[in-house]
Design an enzyme around this catalytic site. Structure first.
Site, PDB file in Angstrom:
ATOM      1  N   HIS A 190       0.825  -1.215   0.000  1.00  0.00           N
ATOM      2  CA  HIS A 190       0.000   0.000   0.000  1.00  0.00           C
ATOM      3  C   HIS A 190       0.851   1.253   0.000  1.00  0.00           C
ATOM      4  CE1 HIS A 190      -3.911  -1.865   0.660  1.00  0.00           C
ATOM      5  NE2 HIS A 190      -3.214  -2.794   1.283  1.00  0.00           N
ATOM      6  N   GLU A 431      -1.652 -10.497 -23.185  1.00  0.00           N
ATOM      7  CA  GLU A 431      -0.918 -10.660 -21.924  1.00  0.00           C
ATOM      8  C   GLU A 431      -0.622 -12.122 -21.614  1.00  0.00           C
ATOM      9  OE1 GLU A 431      -3.104  -8.893 -18.667  1.00  0.00           O
ATOM     10  OE2 GLU A 431      -5.015  -9.603 -19.405  1.00  0.00           O
ATOM     11  N   ASP A 455       1.299  -9.160 -16.764  1.00  0.00           N
ATOM     12  CA  ASP A 455       0.987 -10.586 -16.842  1.00  0.00           C
ATOM     13  C   ASP A 455       1.840 -11.281 -17.887  1.00  0.00           C
ATOM     14  OD1 ASP A 455      -0.918 -11.302 -14.856  1.00  0.00           O
ATOM     15  OD2 ASP A 455      -2.322  -9.957 -15.826  1.00  0.00           O
TER      16      ASP A 455
HETATM   17  C1  PEP Z   1      -0.995  -6.258 -17.241  1.00  0.00           C
HETATM   18  O1  PEP Z   1      -1.141  -7.438 -16.950  1.00  0.00           O
HETATM   19  O2  PEP Z   1       0.055  -5.785 -17.703  1.00  0.00           O
HETATM   20  C2  PEP Z   1      -2.106  -5.286 -17.054  1.00  0.00           C
HETATM   21  C3  PEP Z   1      -2.025  -4.062 -17.493  1.00  0.00           C
HETATM   22  O3  PEP Z   1      -3.198  -5.704 -16.352  1.00  0.00           O
HETATM   23  P1  PEP Z   1      -3.215  -5.906 -14.759  1.00  0.00           P
HETATM   24  O4  PEP Z   1      -1.949  -5.329 -14.217  1.00  0.00           O
HETATM   25  O5  PEP Z   1      -4.434  -5.209 -14.287  1.00  0.00           O
HETATM   26  O6  PEP Z   1      -3.300  -7.392 -14.651  1.00  0.00           O
HETATM   27 MG    MG Z   2      -3.114  -8.265 -16.608  1.00  0.00          MG
END
Ligand code: PEP
Ligand code: MG
Length: 547
Positions: A190, A431, A455
């Protein structure tokens, strides 16, 4: 004592100089006292619980307004533990059996619970140990009266602590915080998230002993080098002040970037957009002159609540987002629930590998009723402005075909009901390595791609993005990822589609030039990075040599 210095991991850049405020939450301060009237002590404890619950309700409301439902849900969770019959029963037992003061019984029970959680294998449950410590700390403070806490901040200070709880981040007067320096914490704690939003330096993992640091002592925090110097020499203070002045100047210079185009010296354009979690964040996006919203993480509407957001509530949020951006594109990513974003209303089963489990689009396809509600809200809101829809966690052509069919069904359903709606552009997130490898086929089916490098890195490098122990193995510039981005851009462009990056890597200034060379059309980043990237883009002059 003379000057002393520690190294830590910087989670946000910047320099700060100022007095320290040490937050001490040492359980050892709770003294054991024998009491005569156990029932009176139990009553005292019950009263403290009542007061604690009132505080938590207040914090929940404040957090919900300031940082949204997701940030607020933690206080709901704390309330559930505080009211837990077993937790309270153990405390009352100790008071009665050992004839000790309530605060001591709370501290003992808190320690036992925290220890049990700390030994659990599940990473999520392990972090619940911190929550129990916070809850016990709150009750002890109410029972015993308090020492230094975040409410004592009434002048600009560098906050030094073992760890900063989400509750404290909501409570504190944010304008008076110059920097955060903590012993614990992780890149996604956080504190780190808040520091990035507030744009102040923050160090985590600093191996300091809080007893050796005094409130009021001067310190210099260097978020560029990952260093904190306590009791610095006059010379170091002067140096720090100079660097802060330079920083301020470059910050003011950044203001000049507002209203300018994101274009290189040789005329290559890139769109710089903002990532947001809720409608509130749009203020920051506009303040930093975002050219659109490249990623609206809509799952935050679903987090921290027991019921699903209804169509009207969602419609209002998407409508407002599109309206506020006044014609600039707003890309709403459909709910990406699961893995690190657990929403209680979905009652998801516990999984061995949640990141490889029921998440994102998989939930939507399995629970079409819930997904269709979101699609209805999005199609209706898309009339109000430039709204586009994007789907997360895609791995196959079939998924995209299935989604597109659902969108057609929803559109016909709205027509039948005589409800006005638009036909938003539809894109997908790239991703997963699977999506990269078939991006040629996927590009035919959609209007755009947005690469989720967070991801994509996790799945390509087999590296859990939530695991703080793996920080040393995390190589954001890994060739595999850069090659994948290159491949996706080429495939998208071959089909005349545009492609953006919305993961954290998009904000990496060392890669801006490479992204432009590759032909990336959009970078979507935390609002505070937009003007810095624009400045970098405008300084570039990319000659004809392509990679
Ligand atoms: C990612 O995976 O890069 C993305 C932008 O989505 P999140 O971070 O919300 O999974
Ligand atoms: Mg993602």
């Amino acid at each position: 004592m003379g000057m002393f210095c520690f190294a830590g991991k910087s989670v946000n850049e910047g320099i700060a100089l100022g007095p320290v405020l040490v937050l001490k939450k040492d359980r050892a301060e709770v003294r054991r006292r024998t009491i005569k009237d156990a029932e009176a002590e139990v009553l005292k404890f019950k009263r403290a619980v009542k007061e604690g619950m009132e505080e938590l309700r207040f914090l929940y409301d404040k957090a919900r307004k300031e940082i949204g439902q997701d940030g607020a849900s933690i206080f709901e969770g704390h309330g559930m533990i505080m009211e837990d019959v077993e937790f309270q029963g153990r405390i009352c037992d100790i008071i009665r059996r050992e004839m000790v003061n309530a605060a001591y019984a709370v501290a003992m029970t808190g320690d036992v619970y925290a220890e049990v959680f700390a030994r659990m294998e599940d990473g999520y449950m392990r972090t619940r140990g911190e929550d129990v410590k916070d809850i016990a700390g709150r009750l002890i403070r109410i029972l015993e009266g308090s020492g230094e806490n975040v409410s004592s901040i009434n002048e600009p200070v560098i906050l030094v602590a073992d760890n900063i709880s989400p509750e404290e981040t909501v409570r504190m007067e944010k304008e008076n915080i110059l920097a955060f320096v903590t012993v614990q914490g992780s890149t996604n704690s956080h504190t780190a998230i808040l520091a990035r939003m507030m744009n102040i330096p923050a160090l985590i993992g600093v191996p300091m002993k809080l007893e050796e640091i005094n409130t009021g002592m001067k310190a210099v925090v260097d978020g560029f080098e990952g260093r904190v110097i306590f009791d610095p020499t006059e010379e170091l203070c002067v140096q720090a002040q100079k660097r802060m002045d330079q920083e301020r100047k470059s910050f003011l210079l950044l203001d000049r970037m507002k209203g300018k185009e994101s274009v290189t010296g040789d005329g290559r354009r890139i769109r710089l957009c903002a990532n947001i979690r809720n409608v509130n964040d749009i203020k920051e996006a506009l303040r930093n002159d975002a050219e659109g919203i490249g990623l609206f993480r809509s799952e935050f509407l679903y987090l921290g609540r027991d019921d699903f957001p209804m169509e009207e509530e969602q419609f209002a949020a998407y409508w407002e987002a599109a309206r506020s951006m006044a014609g600039k594109e707003v890309i709403v990513r459909t709910m990406d629930i699961g893995a690190d974003k657990q929403a209680s209303c979905f009652c998801l089963e516990k999984e061995e590998n949640p990141a490889l489990g029921m998440r994102g689009i998989r939930i939507c396809l399995k629970r079409p009723d819930i997904f269709k509600t979101q699609l209805r809200a999005l199609l209706r809101a898309s009339q109000s402005g430039n709204l586009a829809v994007m789907y997360p966690m895609i791995t196959s052509v079939e998924e995209v075909l299935q989604i597109k069919k659902m969108v057609r069904d929803v559109s016909q359903e709205l027509d039948r009901e005589g409800i006005a709606h638009g036909n938003p552009k539809q894109g997908i997130m790239i991703e997963t390595p699977a999506a990269v490898m078939i991006s040629d086929e996927l590009a035919e089916l959609v209007d755009f791609f947005s690469i989720g490098t967070n991801d994509l890195t996790q799945y390509t490098l087999a590296l859990d993005r939530q695991n703080e122990k793996l920080e040393d193995f995390y190589v954001p510039h890994h060739k595999a990822i850069l090659k994948m981005i290159h491949m996706v851009v080429a495939n998208a462009h071959r089909h005349g589609k545009w492609v953006g990056i919305c993961g954290e890597l998009a904000a990496d200034l060392e890669l801006t030039e490479e992204f432009i060379r590759m032909g990336v059309d959009e970078l979507s980043v935390v609002p505070s990075m937009i003007l810095k990237i624009r400045k970098k883009v405008r300084e570039l002059d990319i000659c004809s040599c392509e990679i």
